[in-house]
Design an enzyme around this catalytic site. Sequence first.
Site, PDB file in Angstrom:
ATOM      1  N   ASP A  33      12.736  13.475  57.085  1.00 49.60           N
ATOM      2  CA  ASP A  33      14.093  12.939  57.723  1.00 49.60           C
ATOM      3  C   ASP A  33      15.247  13.682  57.768  1.00 49.60           C
ATOM      4  O   ASP A  33      15.765  13.918  58.872  1.00 49.60           O
ATOM      5  CB  ASP A  33      14.633  11.713  56.735  1.00 49.60           C
ATOM      6  CG  ASP A  33      13.713  10.556  56.452  1.00 49.60           C
ATOM      7  OD1 ASP A  33      13.900   9.525  57.265  1.00 49.60           O
ATOM      8  OD2 ASP A  33      12.856  10.752  55.655  1.00 49.60           O
ATOM      9  N   THR A 101      10.133   5.549  57.295  1.00 47.71           N
ATOM     10  CA  THR A 101      10.250   6.080  56.114  1.00 47.71           C
ATOM     11  C   THR A 101       9.391   5.851  55.082  1.00 47.71           C
ATOM     12  O   THR A 101       8.671   6.397  54.216  1.00 47.71           O
ATOM     13  CB  THR A 101      11.685   6.610  55.759  1.00 47.71           C
ATOM     14  OG1 THR A 101      12.593   7.320  56.802  1.00 47.71           O
ATOM     15  CG2 THR A 101      11.580   7.564  54.541  1.00 47.71           C
TER      16      THR A 101
END
Length: 280
Positions: A33, A101
Amino acid sequence: GAEVRRVREGDALHEKAKGKTREGAEEKLTSGDLLSNRQMYHLLRAAFPGVQINTEEHVDADDQEIISWDRSIPEDIKRQIQPKLVQADSVTMWIDPLDATQEYTENLRQYVTTMVCAAVDGKPVIGVIHKPFSGYTAWAMVKGGSNIKPRSSYNEQTPTIIVSRSHEGKVRQVASQSFGNETKIIKAGGSGYKVLSLLDVPEANQEKADVYIHVTYIKKWDICAGNAVLDALGGRMTTLAGEEINYTGSDGNEGGLIASININHRALVEKLVRDKSAQN
């Protein structure tokens, strides 16, 4: 996308919790990320300094790295694009450096995308959805071209509905009441993946759905790119009440969403609203 792929394949996720969603689910944060976000943010900041950029992850104000990139446009894309001149201060960019995620940490790679969207005066205009682990990229610009198209047919009577893996129960109840118990529900991760499920994507592991429904709060960087792509192709993404989603101001959309293409979107919304009113 390269950063997302490199981190996952190198097995150096450095996974940690960054908080909880409104529903109490733990939100994950990984090196994928952060490194993807760093690349995307600085690339756009260097190229378009007058444009507002909203991104999911924090950007260190002291990090002044300049990301260089090849700004030439491939000829096949250049032939399709119909450019439009707008004022920089009317543009808001929405970055999702790593969508899905949770699935990324579980190595469910098919759900993972990186996304960027350009909104002009709050309306989504350009959307790019990239799948790092296959290299597939979908893009579309409202009245400006695209490299993706709708499928040839959709089931409007008993649609296949794609929903979040974490909210399947809530949507299943809504769907069965609105469309009947025969309605098929697909559970999937990532808003980008769900939007692509509505389109003609040349990948074997991309599931196919007729309608995408999300019944809770969702962040705008999760949905702006998909909204732009659908708008460019003649589809719709609205709140569950049928309202257009504005991509200025707050970073969240409170009204859930329903997305479709080549289906009577207003009829879908009316059905949901009518059944919800009947329940109340």
